[in-house]
Enzyme design. Structure first.
Site, PDB file in Angstrom:
ATOM      1  N   HIS A  40       2.412   2.336  -3.788  1.00  0.00           N
ATOM      2  CA  HIS A  40       3.478   0.938  -4.130  1.00  0.00           C
ATOM      3  C   HIS A  40       3.199   0.082  -5.069  1.00  0.00           C
ATOM      4  O   HIS A  40       3.377  -1.230  -5.008  1.00  0.00           O
ATOM      5  CB  HIS A  40       2.704   0.602  -2.509  1.00  0.00           C
ATOM      6  N   HIS A 123       5.698   1.902   8.107  1.00  0.00           N
ATOM      7  CA  HIS A 123       4.518   1.990   7.330  1.00  0.00           C
ATOM      8  C   HIS A 123       4.311   3.668   6.832  1.00  0.00           C
ATOM      9  O   HIS A 123       4.251   4.113   8.175  1.00  0.00           O
ATOM     10  CB  HIS A 123       3.891   1.618   6.613  1.00  0.00           C
ATOM     11  N   GLU A 125       2.321   5.415   6.040  1.00  0.00           N
ATOM     12  CA  GLU A 125       0.698   5.653   6.883  1.00  0.00           C
ATOM     13  C   GLU A 125       0.554   5.621   9.075  1.00  0.00           C
ATOM     14  O   GLU A 125       0.278   6.375   9.248  1.00  0.00           O
ATOM     15  CB  GLU A 125      -0.011   4.483   6.900  1.00  0.00           C
ATOM     16  N   SER A 223       3.950  -3.458  -1.213  1.00  0.00           N
ATOM     17  CA  SER A 223       2.872  -2.176  -1.007  1.00  0.00           C
ATOM     18  C   SER A 223       2.359  -3.461   0.025  1.00  0.00           C
ATOM     19  O   SER A 223       1.710  -4.885   0.115  1.00  0.00           O
ATOM     20  CB  SER A 223       1.867  -3.336  -2.414  1.00  0.00           C
ATOM     21  N   ASN A 225      -1.019  -3.799   1.620  1.00  0.00           N
ATOM     22  CA  ASN A 225      -1.904  -4.653   0.743  1.00  0.00           C
ATOM     23  C   ASN A 225      -1.608  -5.897   0.481  1.00  0.00           C
ATOM     24  O   ASN A 225      -2.565  -6.660   0.484  1.00  0.00           O
ATOM     25  CB  ASN A 225      -3.197  -3.749   0.798  1.00  0.00           C
ATOM     26  N   SER A 266      -2.671  -0.939  -4.729  1.00  0.00           N
ATOM     27  CA  SER A 266      -2.069  -0.039  -5.938  1.00  0.00           C
ATOM     28  C   SER A 266      -1.363  -0.909  -7.224  1.00  0.00           C
ATOM     29  O   SER A 266      -0.869  -0.260  -7.918  1.00  0.00           O
ATOM     30  CB  SER A 266      -1.153  -0.288  -4.536  1.00  0.00           C
TER      31      SER A 266
END
Ligand code: F3S
Length: 663
Positions: A40, A123, A125, A223, A225, A266
């Site tokens: 990302h 997301h 994931e 992103s 995180n 990332s």
């Protein structure tokens, strides 16, 4: 103004692995299509696109001849099935931590279970993890949302509840969710699946934010995180969330003293360096407001070339590299292994922010705006000249052994690696080369190859010279009776060789112990540190005889100190003869119990009454220290009986067998 970069900023293990997999395939000429952007971060994705990497949203979009890469976020089982059905080659770069969640969910979920997943439902994931749930699943982004969704979920009490989280979920929010679930669900299994890298990154970001006036969070806006890092920092201090250095607005940094920088998992290193560089420039600009227009113009054109020597100012020190300002537009950095040869060194101990150091430019990347520099190489050039001088002068150099290889060791001196062959590395062939690793050593230079910039050294030559000096000193000072401390070097059947520091002396087996011993190893071992004295010196043949026995340990001295005639004592019978029995009083001293002194009544031979090893009470009836004779009597302790017959009488004094026959 000071700039601090979080140690955990940048690629995490899983992202790094995925990007490297793609780069490796590209190098091998493989055409790559990633299922969604590989990470990302649009800047990194653009770079890969320029190298031909396609981004596809669906397996069906894979062009012929392309290999699909499954990114670190992972995918649902259905995606693997599609790839296999369509015979599309693929590389799985799913992060192992994400794979672990897949396994947990697949193993523990079932028709009677409810999986509670903390994370962003959009997301990739989370979409992948949901694919592994075999029963019901609820995805939520906060404790509040969990509370609401769970409340309206029918017959939740009858279900086994499994609670897990997206790897990058907020640690704080997760703690709240766990607390709520523990109170709200009866049959609950909790799996803390937040990635440790995420936890550390978030913790470090919060700590750095507390110590900073402003935080810069570098990462893609998409992103997960990076967004969470920005949220964490925002709760503590002023925070700007940027994708790259271009998005920094200098007004944000007016009257700021401390800037903290962190970055999402990332975010490539070059973007972090770029941001760091811009902030270093801001510091320099503040410091050099008075620069003339010509100077500024000149600086803006200034560029650098490989192998050029530059003076740099340290702007940040992290465990793996230091960032430097080299006075150009490039973000300069020195990787750990380009700074020092010592793998055990810590950069923080060697250099600090603000230090001015000389470096050599190794690699310039004008596209990225980075420059890799080396202190080691520059040191090595200067150091090599010192090596050449040392070869000519025979000077002794100080170094540290950094490597042990098959044929010898490498020691570093003045930033140069010098090879020391095994035959030249130790004083004795018995010493293992591994014992030298990380040890400081001294050596001379035997040979230099200027073209190949290689040098061969000898530790042995220095040790030999040192020993010669010690040896000369020893022979000047040695005298009979002088005491030395020495180390046992070797043992033979007749004695022990002791290194006295420069010279070896020999302690004969008879000089090692007051008791009879069969081998020196009964008393000393190789490596023992002994206190010895010189018994004899043969200067012509360079031989030194040593004694180890101490006078105070002499058993006759012990006997004199502890016993006297008339004492009653328990002794052990050690041998029997026709005229009596020998018994040990103390180790090293035996006395005789004459046959007439064994019993009140007449006996034919001592063995009728006594046996070897037997302990008996005796009286000491006589001691002759000059002749080393002791007479003992059992009878003297017995109640008086009729006198023994005359032919059984004998002198009460005898000659004791000397215990220290070897003396
Ligand atoms: Fe993997 Fe953790 Fe990164 S889960 S992708 S190492 S943030």
């Amino acid at each position: 103004m000071a700039v601090h970069v979080a140690k955990s900023a940048g690629f995490c293990f899983g992202v790094k692995q995925a990007v490297e997999m793609v780069e490796q395939q590209l190098q091998g000429g493989v055409k790559i299509a990633t299922l969604g952007p590989i990470i990302h971060n649009p800047i990194m994705v653009d770079r890969l696109a320029q190298q031909g990497v396609l981004v596809i949203d669906d397996v069906a979009q894979t062009p012929a001849g392309y290999t699909v890469v499954i990114r670190s976020h992972g995918v649902a089982p259905s995606v693997y099935r599609q790839l296999e059905e369509k015979n599309i080659p693929y590389i799985d770069a799913t992060c192992p931590f994400v794979k672990k969640i897949h396994r947990l969910v697949e193993e523990h979920s079932g028709q009677d279970s409810l999986v509670l997943l903390a994370g962003d439902p959009a997301h990739p994931e989370i979409r992948g993890i949901v694919g592994y749930c075999k029963g019901d699943c609820l995805v939520f982004q906060s404790e509040q949302e969990l509370r609401e969704k769970l409340h309206s979920f029918p017959d939740r009490g009858a279900k086994t509840v499994i609670l897990a989280a997206q790897t990058t979920f907020s640690v704080k929010e997760w703690t709240k969710c766990v607390e709520f679930a523990k109170n709200g669900c009866t049959n609950l299994r909790i799996f803390d699946t937040i990635c440790i890298a995420t936890m550390l990154r978030q913790k470090e970001a919060e700590e750095l934010a507390k110590a900073s006036d402003i935080m810069i969070v570098v990462g893609g806006q998409n992103s997960s995180n990076s967004t969470k890092l920005a949220d964490i920092c925002r709760a503590v201090c002023k925070t700007v969330f940027v994708q790259n250095a271009d998005q920094l607005s200098l007004e944000d940094f007016a009257r700021i003293r401390i800037v903290g920088i962190t970055a999402g998992a990332s975010t490539p290193a070059f973007i972090i360096k770029e941001v760091q560089k811009v902030m270093s420039d801001v510091i320099n600009t503040n410091q050099t407001d008075e620069l003339s227009f010509e100077e500024m113009l000149e600086q803006s054109f200034k560029t650098i070339y490989s192998k050029e020597k530059v003076t740099a100012v340290v702007t940040n020190v992290s465990p793996n590299e230091i960032a430097v300002d080299i006075g150009t537009k490039h973000a300069g950095y020195v990787p750990f292994n380009e700074f020092t040869e010592d793998p055990n060194a810590k950069l923080e101990d060697l250099v600090k922010v603000g230090d001015e150091i000389e470096l050599m430019v190794m690699r310039v990347n004008d596209v990225e705006g980075t420059a890799m520099l080396s202190k080691k190489r520059l040191d090595a050039i200067a150091g090599f000249e010192k090596i050449v001088e040392a070869e000519e002068s025979g000077a002794v150099l100080d170094g540290v052994v950094v490597d042990v290889v098959k044929g010898g060791v490498f020691a570093v001196t003045n930033g140069v690696r010098v090879f020391i062959p095994a035959s030249q590395a130790t004083a004795s062939r018995n010493q293992q080369l591994e014992t030298l690793l990380k040890q400081p050593v001294q050596f001379t230079i035997l040979e230099v190859n200027r073209q190949r910039r290689r040098a061969v050294g000898s530790i042995r030559a220095v040790l030999k010279e040192q020993r010669k000096v010690l040896e000369d000193k020893f022979w000047e000072e040695v005298e009979v009776g002088k005491h030395y401390k020495g180390t046992v070097k070797s043992l033979t059947s007749y004695g022990a060789f002791v290194d006295l520091g420069g010279v070896d002396g020999m302690a004969h087996i008879s000089d090692l112990s007051w008791s009879r011993i069969k081998h020196p190893s009964e008393v000393v071992s190789v490596g023992d540190l002994l206190e010895v004295y010189v018994r004899d010196i043969d200067r012509e043949n360079k031989k030194v005889s040593l004694g180890y026995k101490k006078t105070e340990d002499n058993p006759w001295e012990v006997l004199k100190r502890d016993h006297q005639v008339g004492d009653s004592i328990k002794v052990k019978v050690v041998s029997l003869t026709s005229f009596g029995a020998f018994a040990q009083l103390i180790p090293g001293v035996d006395g005789l119990i004459h046959i007439s002194q064994i019993a009140n009544e007449r006996i034919n031979k001592p063995s009728d009454v006594l046996s070897v090893g037997q302990e008996v009470d005796v009286k000491i009836t006589d001691i002759d220290f000059d002749k080393k004779r002791i007479s003992l009597s059992i009878r003297a302790l017995l109640a008086t009986e009729p006198e023994a017959t005359a032919d059984n009488e004998a002198p009460a004094v005898y000659e004791a067998a000397p215990p220290e026959a070897a003396e």
